[in-house]
Design an enzyme around this catalytic site. Structure first.
Site, PDB file in Angstrom:
ATOM      1  CD  GLU A 145      -2.614   0.586   2.608  1.00 52.58           C
ATOM      2  OE1 GLU A 145      -3.234  -0.547   2.722  1.00 52.58           O
ATOM      3  OE2 GLU A 145      -2.891   1.309   3.433  1.00 52.58           O
ATOM      4  CG  HIS A 174      -2.277  -8.945   3.073  1.00 52.83           C
ATOM      5  ND1 HIS A 174      -1.024  -9.205   2.799  1.00 52.83           N
ATOM      6  CD2 HIS A 174      -2.045  -7.935   3.853  1.00 52.83           C
ATOM      7  CE1 HIS A 174      -0.154  -8.723   3.367  1.00 52.83           C
ATOM      8  NE2 HIS A 174      -0.575  -7.774   4.148  1.00 52.83           N
TER       9      HIS A 174
END
Lengths: 589, 231
Positions: A256, A354
């Site tokens: 991210e 994840h």
């Protein structure tokens, strides 16, 4: 007979939380062993990329109150607010400590730790300005942290049992206290009873229950299986984080931090679609929000590629310098796994499993808790859990990026501290092991070694992963969930009849994989059953038939028991330690 | 594709041999590790280490057609149709592709791979400029896969005395860290005909490092520091 070895404390798992706890234990004059299926620096913490959260305020104004607010909101109000306050208040301390240990953080011109923006990190209680809170070592933060912790353990002379797999907890039937574990030494194939006054489970996540996952092969939920088989509950297992940016087709993670540095997502029309879903935070909304948006884009025909099955992550506009300096690992991954150089071309990405928000229920000192008598949270003597396998719960229904590494440090440390404290109150002598200690493990091994025929482990495993992928995804449908429960139970039954051809002793990886399958099955069953029962949408659990959050009925933690797939529930801790309760609100970004 | 894989199980084999596997690839198989996993699906007695499958954990280093590589980031498209996979050379084989890495880690531990700083810790982070931090680039990224040390003839001859490229790269990682105060102790520890000076700049280490690191350069930096200290 199974050989017995005695310790004061055992840590199962040598990732971030296990090794942080081990450092605390090393300070006392105790016999401690840290077990790991792999050499410690191979643990999956190594793959964390973007950063570790701490309100150091090196680049923007920041404080633990704002961090706490973001975490409570990110968790969609399922996180325990006492634990969240505890974590956020200790963040600066544990990150500064990590720096002192030698962590190679990136630096600002003034020499302080470099911090970048991340999804859901805001200033002023969800205000319009992002907070730069993610402390980073390029895009290799987990690698740098895991190696630093290992190095400190080398310095502290920690005793590692490398390539040992823990198999079952050993309980004292008198009071249910944990008095050790059974464990397999892989190199010799020998089974041991490791006796200990306290056992910390730090076995990490179990993302291998899904077909498309960022998780390593070793992430098989071993601690979860051990706890489930011991008759203890698993908490909030319906909440699995789909990371928005896994490399399409390969599953490998793209941090991210790419979006933190200014990258953004595009659909096939070249539209920056997150502007429609999260007008303020856009691509830096919480992960559940971004993953749903991406899935919707793909479902509605705006996906990219010949099969319209992914979206694109654009970062070429950051320029080669930023990419080479701050995101070199990502560039390497994109070139290797997606055949694109992100300096020129966007990376094809899809939401990919994840992280598990749920796990072994603990308090914020790492003590495992379970309902008993009048208490919903009675302490299980001798048993602790930390890191991804634990559910404290600080991540609630959706974890914020960079809070996982923080979780490892804070709760690794607090469990180590608590284990020492509890141990001082115990008598010096070890308890006697129960007569039948290790019997359950020996029976499991005997069945595997005795089976002359049956299904292959890999076939049962692949069916399990396909079922979870199809039935328990980003969006969940009532029929799918029900069918998923039935199918997973069927696979659980099949897993009891697997066959391995390899019956040898030395480094028998077939046997290890068969034992891992049992742990994955417990994880998957708990996930499917818990998800089917939760009739609302909250954080990462999104149901088509119940699209809204229902705080009246469902602001509670799920507890799943293996026996009879029984479910129980317990209230969320809404009262923080020192501040006012953060009241549930509509969650927008 | 055809894989010829080194097999040895001390439980039953008097000596090692190569076993052939025919593996049918599909479009989702990108890397050598994918092919090895398929071979293991045919024959569960095949043993090898693997974990992250993205080149950061360092588990699956093997000798592939004569070169040490990480299976998980070795593209099938870049390999010929027939690939021979052997364990890393120079270390004792435990079974099949699994080697005993004790000696390798012993050398790593011998360089005291941790920051030594005996000042009382400040309340906040120790400061380090971006330029000082840049000195650690190309060093801290090591994943301890052992591709380099097991490609080094000097390490093959003297694994007990020569630190080897991986250990020396890490030795320099701590010499280069401005927060570390143990420079002279570290140099003393390396100033030895074997520990450091068995490096003859063969540069196999640079050739095989799957992370693109350069242990030879780090070793030269250490040698320079020793020379500077002597004059």
């Amino acid at each position: 007979m199974t050989a017995v070895r005695k310790f004061d404390a055992i840590v199962v798992g040598a990732g971030g939380s296990g090794m942080r706890a081990a450092l605390e234990l090393a300070r006392a004059n105790l016999r401690v062993a840290v077990l790991s299926k792999v050499f410690p620096t191979r643990s999956h913490t190594v793959a964390a990329q973007g950063g570790i959260a701490a309100p150091l305020a090196n680049s923007t104004e920041d404080n633990w109150h704002w961090h706490m607010y973001d975490t409570v909101k990110g968790a969609d109000y399922l996180g325990d607010q006492d634990a969240i306050e505890y974590m956020c208040r200790r963040a600066v301390e544990v990150v500064v400590e990590l720096e002192h240990m030698g962590m190679p953080f990136d630096r600002l011109e003034n020499g302080k730790i470099y911090q970048r923006p991340f999804g859901g990190h805001t200033q002023d209680y969800g205000g319009n300005k992002m907070a730069m809170r993610a402390c980073a070592a390029a895009d290799r933060t987990g690698h740098a942290m895991l190696h630093t912790l290992y190095q400190q353990n080398v310095r502290a002379n920690t005793q590692f049992l490398v390539e040992w797999m823990a198999l079952d907890l050993v309980l004292d039937p008198q009071d249910g206290a944990v008095v050790g574990v059974t464990a397999l030494e892989m190199e010799t194939g020998e089974l041991f009873l490791l006796q200990a006054k306290s056992v910390l489970l730090a076995t990490g996540g179990a993302g291998r229950i899904y077909w498309a996952t960022t998780n390593a092969f070793i992430n098989t939920g071993d601690g979860l299986g051990m706890v489930a088989r011991a008759g203890l509950p698993l908490q909030d297992m319906e909440f699995w984080q789909f990371h928005p940016t896994g490399v399409a087709g390969a599953g490998v993670l793209i941090t991210e931090g790419v979006r933190g540095e200014g990258g953004y997502l595009l659909n096939k029309n070249g539209e920056r679609f997150m502007e429609r879903y999260a007008p303020n935070a856009k691509d830096l909304a919480s992960r559940d929000v971004v993953s749903r948006a991406m899935t919707t884009e793909i479902k509605e025909g705006r996906g990219c590629g010949p099969d319209a099955d992914h979206v694109l992550l654009k970062l070429d506009h950051l320029g080669p310098e930023v990419i080479m300096q701050r995101l070199p690992g990502i560039r390497e991954i994109a070139i290797k796994f997606a055949n694109v150089d992100p300096i020129r071309d966007p990376i094809p990405v899809v939401p990919t499993v994840h992280y598990q928000m749920g796990g072994i229920p603990t308090n914020f000192m790492g003590q495992v808790v379970a309902p008993e008598g009048n208490s919903k949270e009675a302490i299980v003597p001798g048993l602790y859990a930390a890191g991804e396998c634990a559910c404290v719960s600080v991540h609630g229904a959706n974890r914020l990026g960079t809070n996982s590494l923080l979780d490892l440090l804070v709760f690794g440390k607090s469990s180590g501290e608590q284990m020492l404290k509890d141990m001082h109150a115990l008598p010096r002598a070890q308890r006697n092991l129960p007569k039948d200690a290790g019997e359950a493990t020996r029976a499991r091994l005997a069945r595997l070694d005795g089976a002359a025929s049956g299904e292959r482990v890999v076939d049962v495993l692949n069916d399990l992963r396909r079922v979870m992928q199809a039935h328990c995804g980003v969006f969940r449908f009532p029929d799918d969930l029900q069918a998923g429960v039935a199918k997973v139970k069927e696979i659980a039954a099949r897993s009891q009849n697997v066959f391995i051809a390899d019956k040898s002793r030395v480094f028998n990886t077939a046997r290890v994989e068969a034992l891992e399958l049992e742990n994955l099955v417990e994880t998957a069953v708990s996930t499917a059953v818990s998800a089917e029962a939760r009739r609302e949408s909250r954080g990462a659990h999104t149901r088509e038939d119940f699209p809204g959050r229902d705080d009246k009925v469902w602001m509670k933690h799920t507890l799943w028991y293996k026996e009879g797939n029984r479910l129980d529930y317990k209230p969320v801790h809404l009262r923080p330690l020192s501040v006012e309760t953060m009241e549930p609100k509509v969650r927008t970004y | 594709m055809k894989l010829s894989i080194y097999r040895y199980n001390p439980d039953k084999d008097a000596k090692p041999y190569l076993q052939d596997y025919e593996v049918v690839l599909d479009h989702s198989d990108r890397m050598l590790l994918d092919a090895l996993v398929k071979a293991k699906a045919q024959d569960d007695t095949l043993a090898f280490r693997r974990s992250c499958r993205e080149g950061v954990c360092g588990s699956d280093a093997f000798n592939v057609n004569g070169k040490n590589r990480l299976a998980c980031i070795t593209k099938l498209a870049e390999l010929p149709d027939h690939v021979t996979v052997r364990p890393l050379p120079g270390l004792p084989v435990i079974r099949d592709l699994i080697v005993d890495m004790t000696q390798f880690f012993k050398q790593y531990h011998s360089v005291k791979p941790y920051v030594i700083n005996n000042d009382p810790p400040p309340e906040r982070e120790r400061l380090q400029s971006p330029q000082e931090r840049d000195e650690l680039n190309g060093l801290y990224e090591c994943i301890l896969c052992a591709c380099c040390s097991t490609a080094c003839p000097s390490f093959w001859w003297n694994p007990d005395k020569f630190v080897g490229p991986a250990g020396l790269l890490q030795a320099y990682r701590f010499l280069a860290d401005t927060r570390d105060q143990a420079t002279s102790e570290r140099l003393d520890n390396l100033e030895d005909p074997y520990r450091l000076f068995r490096c003859h700049t063969i540069m196999n280490c640079v050739d095989v490092c799957p992370k693109g690191l350069n242990p030879t350069k780090a070793i030269n930096h250490i040698k320079e520091m020793l020379v500077k200290r002597a004059v």
